[in-house]
Motif scaffolding. Sequence first.
Motif, mmCIF file in Angstrom:
data_model
loop_
_atom_site.group_PDB
_atom_site.id
_atom_site.type_symbol
_atom_site.label_atom_id
_atom_site.label_comp_id
_atom_site.label_asym_id
_atom_site.label_seq_id
_atom_site.Cartn_x
_atom_site.Cartn_y
_atom_site.Cartn_z
ATOM 1 N N ASP A 124 27.161 -16.342 86.145
ATOM 2 C CA ASP A 124 27.866 -16.707 87.377
ATOM 3 C C ASP A 124 28.362 -15.511 88.171
ATOM 4 N N MET A 125 28.042 -14.310 87.719
ATOM 5 C CA MET A 125 28.541 -13.144 88.457
ATOM 6 C C MET A 125 28.023 -13.145 89.887
ATOM 7 N N GLU A 126 28.919 -12.776 90.798
ATOM 8 C CA GLU A 126 28.549 -12.728 92.209
ATOM 9 C C GLU A 126 27.393 -11.751 92.423
ATOM 10 N N LEU A 127 27.327 -10.751 91.589
ATOM 11 C CA LEU A 127 26.246 -9.763 91.659
ATOM 12 C C LEU A 127 24.868 -10.421 91.644
ATOM 13 N N LEU A 128 24.758 -11.517 90.902
ATOM 14 C CA LEU A 128 23.457 -12.181 90.770
ATOM 15 C C LEU A 128 23.230 -13.212 91.868
ATOM 16 N N ARG A 129 24.329 -13.685 92.472
ATOM 17 C CA ARG A 129 24.183 -14.728 93.492
ATOM 18 C C ARG A 129 24.130 -14.141 94.893
ATOM 19 N N TYR A 130 24.857 -13.064 95.112
ATOM 20 C CA TYR A 130 24.969 -12.493 96.444
ATOM 21 C C TYR A 130 24.953 -10.980 96.264
ATOM 22 N N GLY A 131 23.777 -10.510 95.898
ATOM 23 C CA GLY A 131 23.646 -9.143 95.424
ATOM 24 C C GLY A 131 24.044 -8.076 96.408
ATOM 25 N N ARG A 132 24.036 -8.387 97.694
ATOM 26 C CA ARG A 132 24.234 -7.323 98.669
ATOM 27 C C ARG A 132 25.692 -6.964 98.898
ATOM 28 N N LEU A 133 26.596 -7.811 98.451
ATOM 29 C CA LEU A 133 28.012 -7.544 98.716
ATOM 30 C C LEU A 133 28.484 -6.312 97.936
ATOM 31 N N SER A 134 29.079 -5.348 98.659
ATOM 32 C CA SER A 134 29.373 -4.061 98.032
ATOM 33 C C SER A 134 30.741 -4.021 97.349
ATOM 34 N N VAL A 135 31.602 -4.988 97.651
ATOM 35 C CA VAL A 135 32.893 -5.106 96.957
ATOM 36 C C VAL A 135 33.039 -6.558 96.547
ATOM 37 N N GLN A 136 32.979 -6.801 95.252
ATOM 38 C CA GLN A 136 32.948 -8.170 94.754
ATOM 39 C C GLN A 136 34.126 -8.424 93.823
ATOM 40 N N SER A 137 34.488 -9.691 93.722
ATOM 41 C CA SER A 137 35.466 -10.116 92.744
ATOM 42 C C SER A 137 34.738 -10.493 91.456
ATOM 43 N N VAL A 138 35.309 -10.136 90.315
ATOM 44 C CA VAL A 138 34.782 -10.606 89.032
ATOM 45 C C VAL A 138 35.934 -11.246 88.264
ATOM 46 N N THR A 139 35.605 -12.091 87.327
ATOM 47 C CA THR A 139 36.654 -12.717 86.525
ATOM 48 C C THR A 139 37.053 -11.793 85.375
ATOM 49 N N ARG A 140 38.217 -12.100 84.802
ATOM 50 C CA ARG A 140 38.656 -11.321 83.642
ATOM 51 C C ARG A 140 37.619 -11.356 82.524
ATOM 52 N N SER A 141 37.062 -12.528 82.268
ATOM 53 C CA SER A 141 36.109 -12.625 81.148
ATOM 54 C C SER A 141 34.814 -11.871 81.465
ATOM 55 N N GLN A 142 34.394 -11.900 82.728
ATOM 56 C CA GLN A 142 33.212 -11.115 83.092
ATOM 57 C C GLN A 142 33.481 -9.625 82.929
ATOM 58 N N PHE A 143 34.666 -9.205 83.384
ATOM 59 C CA PHE A 143 35.037 -7.793 83.268
ATOM 60 C C PHE A 143 35.029 -7.352 81.814
ATOM 61 N N GLU A 144 35.646 -8.159 80.961
ATOM 62 C CA GLU A 144 35.767 -7.756 79.566
ATOM 63 C C GLU A 144 34.426 -7.806 78.845
ATOM 64 N N ARG A 145 33.585 -8.749 79.260
ATOM 65 C CA ARG A 145 32.251 -8.815 78.671
ATOM 66 C C ARG A 145 31.432 -7.567 79.010
ATOM 67 N N VAL A 146 31.476 -7.166 80.268
ATOM 68 C CA VAL A 146 30.715 -5.976 80.673
ATOM 69 C C VAL A 146 31.263 -4.735 79.966
ATOM 70 N N ARG A 147 32.582 -4.644 79.872
ATOM 71 C CA ARG A 147 33.174 -3.495 79.203
ATOM 72 C C ARG A 147 32.728 -3.413 77.746
ATOM 73 N N LYS A 148 32.715 -4.574 77.098
ATOM 74 C CA LYS A 148 32.292 -4.598 75.687
ATOM 75 C C LYS A 148 30.813 -4.241 75.551
ATOM 76 N N MET A 149 29.979 -4.821 76.456
ATOM 77 C CA MET A 149 28.549 -4.486 76.414
ATOM 78 C C MET A 149 28.335 -2.992 76.647
ATOM 79 N N GLY A 150 29.256 -2.386 77.392
ATOM 80 C CA GLY A 150 29.141 -0.966 77.695
ATOM 81 C C GLY A 150 29.649 -0.058 76.594
ATOM 82 N N GLY A 151 30.162 -0.675 75.515
ATOM 83 C CA GLY A 151 30.548 0.121 74.366
ATOM 84 C C GLY A 151 32.019 0.473 74.285
ATOM 85 N N LEU A 152 32.848 -0.159 75.113
ATOM 86 C CA LEU A 152 34.295 0.032 75.016
ATOM 87 C C LEU A 152 34.926 -1.231 74.442
ATOM 88 N N LYS A 153 36.133 -1.069 73.903
ATOM 89 C CA LYS A 153 36.815 -2.241 73.345
ATOM 90 C C LYS A 153 37.324 -3.153 74.456
#
Length: 153
Positions: A124-153
């Motif tokens: 559901d990330m806005e990145l995938l639905r409206y890719g061109r927007l250069s400043v997007q809102s993300v949810t807390r769970s999306q933020f934490e998921r990306v951070r974890k996938m990136g190798g941080l706690k």
Amino acid sequence: MPKQFWLVKSEPDVYSIDALERDGSTPWEGVRNYKARNNLRAMKLGDDVLFYHSNAKPPGVVGMARVWREAYPDPSQFDRKSGYFDGSSDPADPRWSRVDLAFVARLPRMVSLDDIKADPTLADMELLRYGRLSVQSVTRSQFERVRKMGGLK
DNA sequence: GCCAACGTTGGC
DNA sequence: GCCAACGTTGGC
């Protein structure tokens, strides 16, 4: 207002996560899209930000930043020598805003756009639905998921 | 206010 | 370099 989460895009040739790490903080200027501007104006001090490299090989999230100063008028709109000059912006009511962002961390592993597309919890990330927007809102769970996938706690 | 033409973004 | 998916502009 609870903490909010955002994603900003930059072409690494223009301003990269390396540049932000070197500078410590930077004005996020030159946004000339109303929806993106409205997101900048909604940012609050301390909000967490994902830093995304667009037009990169591969494109993806490479680090994290934090809102360091809330929105104020973007001076580049009144600078005739700037590529961001906007002659129709009224100095008494500036059309465009910028914020300051501070470097927080680099992701040990970049989270590529392909990684995001492949993860069902990020569908559901806005990145995938409206890719061109250069400043997007993300949810807390999306933020934490990306951070974890990136190798941080 | 409609909409065609044009410009931009950004993945590929 | 191509082009899809937008956003903006301006004639009417």
